[in-house]
Motif scaffolding. Structure first.
Motif, PDB file in Angstrom:
ATOM      1  N   THR A   7       5.731   5.207 -12.204  1.00 57.06           N
ATOM      2  CA  THR A   7       4.967   4.943 -10.989  1.00 57.06           C
ATOM      3  C   THR A   7       3.741   4.043 -11.164  1.00 57.06           C
ATOM      4  OG1 THR A   7       3.885   7.106 -11.296  1.00 57.06           O
ATOM      5  CG2 THR A   7       5.724   6.982  -9.743  1.00 57.06           C
ATOM      6  N   PRO A   8       3.139   3.896 -12.364  1.00 53.86           N
ATOM      7  CA  PRO A   8       2.057   2.913 -12.483  1.00 53.86           C
ATOM      8  C   PRO A   8       2.487   1.506 -12.075  1.00 53.86           C
ATOM      9  CG  PRO A   8       2.024   4.364 -14.377  1.00 53.86           C
ATOM     10  CD  PRO A   8       3.269   4.695 -13.603  1.00 53.86           C
ATOM     11  N   VAL A   9       3.777   1.203 -12.304  1.00 52.22           N
ATOM     12  CA  VAL A   9       4.299  -0.105 -11.924  1.00 52.22           C
ATOM     13  C   VAL A   9       4.195  -0.301 -10.407  1.00 52.22           C
ATOM     14  CG1 VAL A   9       6.440  -1.438 -11.754  1.00 52.22           C
ATOM     15  CG2 VAL A   9       5.816  -0.348 -13.909  1.00 52.22           C
ATOM     16  N   LEU A  10       4.412   0.762  -9.646  1.00 52.97           N
ATOM     17  CA  LEU A  10       4.338   0.645  -8.187  1.00 52.97           C
ATOM     18  C   LEU A  10       2.927   0.298  -7.731  1.00 52.97           C
ATOM     19  CD1 LEU A  10       6.578   3.624  -6.977  1.00 52.97           C
ATOM     20  CD2 LEU A  10       7.204   1.252  -7.456  1.00 52.97           C
ATOM     21  N   VAL A  11       1.929   0.808  -8.415  1.00 52.44           N
ATOM     22  CA  VAL A  11       0.549   0.482  -8.060  1.00 52.44           C
ATOM     23  C   VAL A  11       0.298  -1.005  -8.262  1.00 52.44           C
ATOM     24  CG1 VAL A  11      -1.881   0.886  -8.604  1.00 52.44           C
ATOM     25  CG2 VAL A  11      -0.269   2.795  -8.631  1.00 52.44           C
ATOM     26  N   LEU A  12       0.747  -1.523  -9.400  1.00 52.66           N
ATOM     27  CA  LEU A  12       0.520  -2.937  -9.709  1.00 52.66           C
ATOM     28  C   LEU A  12       1.320  -3.840  -8.776  1.00 52.66           C
ATOM     29  CD1 LEU A  12       0.629  -2.566 -13.585  1.00 52.66           C
ATOM     30  CD2 LEU A  12      -1.395  -2.934 -12.166  1.00 52.66           C
ATOM     31  N   VAL A  13       2.541  -3.436  -8.441  1.00 51.92           N
ATOM     32  CA  VAL A  13       3.333  -4.214  -7.493  1.00 51.92           C
ATOM     33  C   VAL A  13       2.692  -4.164  -6.102  1.00 51.92           C
ATOM     34  CG1 VAL A  13       5.555  -4.333  -6.297  1.00 51.92           C
ATOM     35  CG2 VAL A  13       5.479  -3.971  -8.756  1.00 51.92           C
ATOM     36  N   GLY A  14       2.150  -3.001  -5.747  1.00 50.10           N
ATOM     37  CA  GLY A  14       1.447  -2.897  -4.476  1.00 50.10           C
ATOM     38  C   GLY A  14       0.297  -3.879  -4.393  1.00 50.10           C
ATOM     39  N   LEU A  15      -0.411  -4.040  -5.508  1.00 49.66           N
ATOM     40  CA  LEU A  15      -1.496  -5.019  -5.572  1.00 49.66           C
ATOM     41  C   LEU A  15      -0.971  -6.428  -5.320  1.00 49.66           C
ATOM     42  CD1 LEU A  15      -4.276  -6.186  -6.401  1.00 49.66           C
ATOM     43  CD2 LEU A  15      -3.514  -5.990  -8.780  1.00 49.66           C
ATOM     44  N   LEU A  61       0.834  -1.210   0.000  1.00 52.07           N
ATOM     45  CA  LEU A  61       0.000   0.000   0.000  1.00 52.07           C
ATOM     46  C   LEU A  61       0.867   1.258   0.000  1.00 52.07           C
ATOM     47  CD1 LEU A  61      -2.932  -0.822   2.462  1.00 52.07           C
ATOM     48  CD2 LEU A  61      -2.941  -0.822  -0.034  1.00 52.07           C
ATOM     49  N   PHE A  62       1.984   1.201   0.698  1.00 48.21           N
ATOM     50  CA  PHE A  62       2.914   2.339   0.743  1.00 48.21           C
ATOM     51  C   PHE A  62       3.424   2.655  -0.660  1.00 48.21           C
ATOM     52  CE2 PHE A  62       7.342   3.908   1.727  1.00 48.21           C
ATOM     53  CZ  PHE A  62       6.958   5.135   2.230  1.00 48.21           C
ATOM     54  N   LEU A  63       3.799   1.607  -1.407  1.00 48.21           N
ATOM     55  CA  LEU A  63       4.255   1.808  -2.782  1.00 48.21           C
ATOM     56  C   LEU A  63       3.162   2.440  -3.634  1.00 48.21           C
ATOM     57  CD1 LEU A  63       6.190  -1.509  -3.527  1.00 48.21           C
ATOM     58  CD2 LEU A  63       7.160   0.785  -3.400  1.00 48.21           C
ATOM     59  N   ALA A  64       1.938   1.932  -3.483  1.00 51.99           N
ATOM     60  CA  ALA A  64       0.828   2.475  -4.267  1.00 51.99           C
ATOM     61  C   ALA A  64       0.580   3.938  -3.912  1.00 51.99           C
ATOM     62  CB  ALA A  64      -0.431   1.640  -4.029  1.00 51.99           C
ATOM     63  N   TYR A  65       0.665   4.257  -2.625  1.00 54.16           N
ATOM     64  CA  TYR A  65       0.441   5.642  -2.202  1.00 54.16           C
ATOM     65  C   TYR A  65       1.521   6.562  -2.785  1.00 54.16           C
ATOM     66  CZ  TYR A  65      -0.530   9.682   0.702  1.00 54.16           C
ATOM     67  OH  TYR A  65      -0.834  10.946   1.118  1.00 54.16           O
ATOM     68  N   ILE A  66       2.773   6.097  -2.750  1.00 53.14           N
ATOM     69  CA  ILE A  66       3.865   6.871  -3.361  1.00 53.14           C
ATOM     70  C   ILE A  66       3.538   7.165  -4.822  1.00 53.14           C
ATOM     71  CG2 ILE A  66       6.267   6.752  -4.138  1.00 53.14           C
ATOM     72  CD1 ILE A  66       6.913   5.190  -1.600  1.00 53.14           C
TER      73      ILE A  66
END
Length: 491
Positions: free
Chosen positions: A399-407, A165-170
């Motif tokens: 940063t879209p990658v961070l959202v998917l990794v957060g998932l 979630l932290f990655l997605a928030y970033i």
């Protein structure tokens, strides 16, 4: 021996050393994963100079000792240290984690230690070296690893989910999808008054959808392909419309990195004059109370000590490299390199270097071994000599990658028994505090304290391992430091 036979022999030795086949990976996966990690965290080469470069110390000097900011010098040293230490992580620890200047710690150094007028830049960096040396001692005595073993498995799962979630928030914050205009009564807002008002923000959403489609279709290198594709589109958009960098007068611009080759300084000779500008024990002769200096070192130590424990656990969970106790392979080696990285960052005057949660992006794209880290490190070394390569991929593409990794990382939360409130409460606090508090260490600390308090309050004292008591106590002191300093009359 023919060159083909030699190449085969080298590949076999590399395969055996890194365990590429053993971990179910391939050379192409490791290269893709390493490049994905680099492009996801290359922003630090740009961002670290912006955080450190514009702050004057008590003598009126900027970092590097000059009377004016020198961002190029800081960028070169940032990339160099990240490259060397990431290669060391890959070659020695053989784990897919990359190293770079730690966000949060660099801001604390810049504004809390130097900008406050307490220390000069060399004195502040000396504290980083001391803190790293202390952490190294704790690692060599295996106390840091014992802490990891003492953490209950559900909390380890919660740490991985919280970092997701932290990655997605970033990602949402850096892309401008989540904003704070400081005028409304809410602490945050979606886009511009609830709307998507800029092309860069739209590209961010397109990147998430594109990456999701590629992942759903099981395309190899899905995350790297997403970054490259959106970067190409961003170049075209910038060339046609020229949005430029975002600012108060230009809210529709790009966040931090403008996708253009125009105006780039294609210099092949980096300025490495920042290396070694450190005063190891200067802080103790700075006029600041010794108690304050010691508490500052303690603050740095707590953040550094527990941040990496969380990061390596989360990355190991995502890569399926944790054992039945939730401990990653080669943990001791990982922690040794991470401690050396803190010292190296201070010695190079670019702030403490640490393991990056963005490494999970490379793992999400197939990285499973240290070879991926070697690839990431080599890319950082290239950035040392050709920094524009790290300055042309916009946040909106990476940063879209961070959202998917957060998932992906959030999936670990399904293994937590949410019906048992003795673990559900500390696990939930761990997960939710990380993004909302913008701190991995804060999430771990609140989780530790809540776990110990609830276990003790429900008569489960025997389930609490001694080091969990120590960790909870350390975080209690860390959270109460301002009050303690006030009582002691220091600051």
């Amino acid at each position: 021996m023919t060159s083909t036979a030699q190449d085969t022999g080298v590949r076999m030795r590399l395969d055996a050393y890194f365990g590429i086949t053993e971990r179910g990976s391939t050379f192409s996966q490791e290269i893709r994963g390493g490049l994905t990690t680099f492009f996801t965290m290359a922003y630090i080469v740009v961002l670290n100079p912006l955080i450190l470069g514009f702050v004057q110390d008590k003598d009126g000097n900027y970092l590097g000792g000059g009377a004016a900011p020198n961002l190029g010098m800081i960028a070169a040293a940032t990339a160099l240290v990240a490259g060397v230490l990431t290669i060391l992580m890959g070659a020695y620890a053989r784990f897919p984690i990359a190293i770079a200047a730690g966000l949060g710690i660099n801001a604390f150094v810049a504004y809390g230690l130097v900008g406050s007028g307490m220390f000069t830049w060399p004195e502040a960096m000396g504290l980083i070296v001391i803190e790293g040396a202390l952490v190294l001692v704790l690692v060599l005595t295996k106390l840091r690893l014992k802490f990891l073993l003492a953490v209950p498995m559900p909390l380890k799962k919660a740490i991985a989910a919280g970092i997701g979630l932290f990655l997605a928030y970033i990602a949402f914050w850096d892309s401008g999808m989540i904003t704070d205009d400081l005028t409304s009564s809410t602490p945050g807002a979606f886009g511009d008054g609830g709307s998507i008002a800029t092309v860069p923000t739209l590209l961010f959403l397109v990147g998430i959808v594109l990456g999701g489609i590629l992942l759903a279709r099981k395309v190899k290198g899905a995350l790297l392909l997403s970054i490259v594709s959106i970067t190409v589109v961003a170049f075209i958009v910038e060339a046609v419309w020229g949005f430029g960098p975002a600012s108060a007068d230009n809210p529709g611009g790009w966040a931090l990195v403008v996708p253009t080759l125009a105006g780039q300084d294609w210099s092949f000779v980096p300025d490495l004059g920042l290396l070694g500008q450190v005063s190891l024990f200067g802080a103790f002769d700075s006029g600041v109370a010794v108690v304050t200096v010691l508490m500052t070192i303690f603050s740095l130590l707590v953040v550094d000590f527990f941040d990496t424990l969380g990061t390596m656990t989360a990355v190991g969970e995502e890569a399926h490299l944790n054992d039945e106790d939730g401990v990653p392979e080669n943990s001791q080696q990982i922690l040794i390199v991470d401690s050396l990285a803190a010292m190296a960052g201070g010695a190079a005057s670019v702030s403490s270097n640490t393991a990056y949660v963005e490494s999970a992006s490379g793992v999400g794209d197939g990285a499973r071994t240290g070879l991926a880290s070697v690839v990431t490190g080599l890319a950082f070394l290239v950035a040392t000599f050709l920094s524009p390569l790290a300055n042309i991929v916009p946040f909106e593409a990476a940063t879209p990658v961070l959202v998917l990794v957060g998932l992906m990382m959030l999936a670990s939360a399904t293994d937590i028994d949410w019906r048992d409130f003795r673990i559900a409460v500390p696990a939930f606090l761990t997960i939710i505090v990380m993004p909302f508090g913008y701190s991995i260490a804060a999430g771990i600390g609140i989780g530790f304290i809540a776990y110990v308090a609830i276990a003790a309050g429900t008569g489960r004292l025997r389930e609490i391992k001694p080091l969990m008591w120590v960790g909870a106590a350390a975080f209690a002191v860390y959270f109460a430091l301002p009050a303690i300093q006030s009582v002691l009359g220091v600051g």
